[in-house]
Design an enzyme around this catalytic site. Structure first.
Site, PDB file in Angstrom:
ATOM      1  CG  HIS A 156      -6.644   5.560   4.576  1.00 57.83           C
ATOM      2  ND1 HIS A 156      -6.919   4.559   3.680  1.00 57.83           N
ATOM      3  CD2 HIS A 156      -7.831   6.130   4.869  1.00 57.83           C
ATOM      4  CE1 HIS A 156      -8.226   4.539   3.428  1.00 57.83           C
ATOM      5  NE2 HIS A 156      -8.801   5.489   4.145  1.00 57.83           N
ATOM      6  CD  GLU A 199      -2.018   6.175   2.846  1.00 55.62           C
ATOM      7  OE1 GLU A 199      -2.660   7.048   2.214  1.00 55.62           O
ATOM      8  OE2 GLU A 199      -2.531   5.140   3.284  1.00 55.62           O
ATOM      9  CG  ASP A 221      -1.935   1.150   1.142  1.00 56.00           C
ATOM     10  OD1 ASP A 221      -2.606   1.278   0.101  1.00 56.00           O
ATOM     11  OD2 ASP A 221      -2.057   1.917   2.114  1.00 56.00           O
ATOM     12  CD  GLU A 258      -8.542  18.786  -1.129  1.00 53.59           C
ATOM     13  OE1 GLU A 258      -7.284  18.807  -1.130  1.00 53.59           O
ATOM     14  OE2 GLU A 258      -9.254  19.738  -1.499  1.00 53.59           O
TER      15      GLU A 258
END
Length: 244
Positions: free
Chosen positions: A152, A9, A7, A52
């Site tokens: 997250h 970010e 994963d 955001e």
């Protein structure tokens, strides 16, 4: 098979607009078992994190200021994932960012050239059509505790995704055989229930003498009509070796 659950970010949603990776988290599995090997790094993106995006992952510009740049970690990262099957939720997003970072450095391959990619979001949508299939929804569906996931994070999300992937691709998850494929409101009915280790022992009901006698009479009949029954072969493997 070696698999890496991955994963990332990022500073925003589109690398074509100059957005960059700020965190990579990977956990390794071999033979569908976690090995406790992982790769995790925060990265200075050399640009601002959009508001955001910050609201999603909570990683600030100030926190990233002293972190290594992607060029500093690219070789080690490539060595960790090379040759593995990558398990990624919404793979085009993460792979697109990784390929963009590699292309800016030059001399690095595209992800698809060195790894197989399994998109767990595509798989989940096929398995659970018409339902929510984000990571939180899948955790609810498969009874995975993600209460510690307030924001997250790449490493945390890859660890959670590993659990989701193993349950989602492991076959039946409920005694009813539904596997959580019912309506979204039925998720709790079919999720795995974890029982306490100090629960009372289950009662084991043994066959009575009369039931055992009836059982053996039935096996005698099967043996007479069809040859040695499978049941007796399993109970006494040496008997099957003496069969003609």
């Amino acid at each position: 098979m070696r698999q890496v659950v991955l994963d990332t970010e990022t500073t925003g949603i589109d690398p074509k607009q100059g957005h960059r990776i700020i965190e990579i988290g990977c956990v390794e599995m071999v033979g569908r078992k976690l090995t406790n090997r992982h790769f995790h790094v925060y990265i200075n993106p050399e640009r601002e994190v959009e508001e955001e995006a910050f609201n999603v992952h909570g990683i600030s510009n100030e926190f990233l200021a002293d972190k290594p740049k992607f060029a500093d970690v690219a070789k080690e990262f490539l060595e960790f994932i090379e040759g593995a099957e990558l398990i990624i939720h919404n793979a085009p997003f993460d792979v697109g960012f990784i390929d963009h970072e590699f292309s800016m450095l030059g001399g690095f391959p595209n992800v698809a050239d060195v790894c197989k990619v399994f998109d767990s979001l595509v798989y989940a949508r096929r398995k659970h059509p018409g339902q929510k299939n984000n990571l939180d929804a899948l955790c609810r569906r498969y009874g995975i505790d993600n209460s510690h996931r307030e924001l997250h994070g790449a490493l945390l999300d890859s660890e959670i995704l590993a659990d989701v992937y193993l349950l989602m691709t492991g076959g039946q998850i409920s005694m009813g055989g539904f596997g959580g494929d019912g309506d979204e409101g039925d998720e709790d009915r079919y999720a795995i229930r974890r029982l306490s280790s100090d629960r009372p022992r289950l009662n084991v009901l043994k066959a009575s003498d009369s039931e055992l006698e009836a059982h053996n009479e039935r096996l005698d009949l099967i043996d007479k009509k069809s040859g040695l029954s499978l049941w007796r072969k399993l109970e006494n493997p040496e008997l099957s070796q003496n069969e003609p």
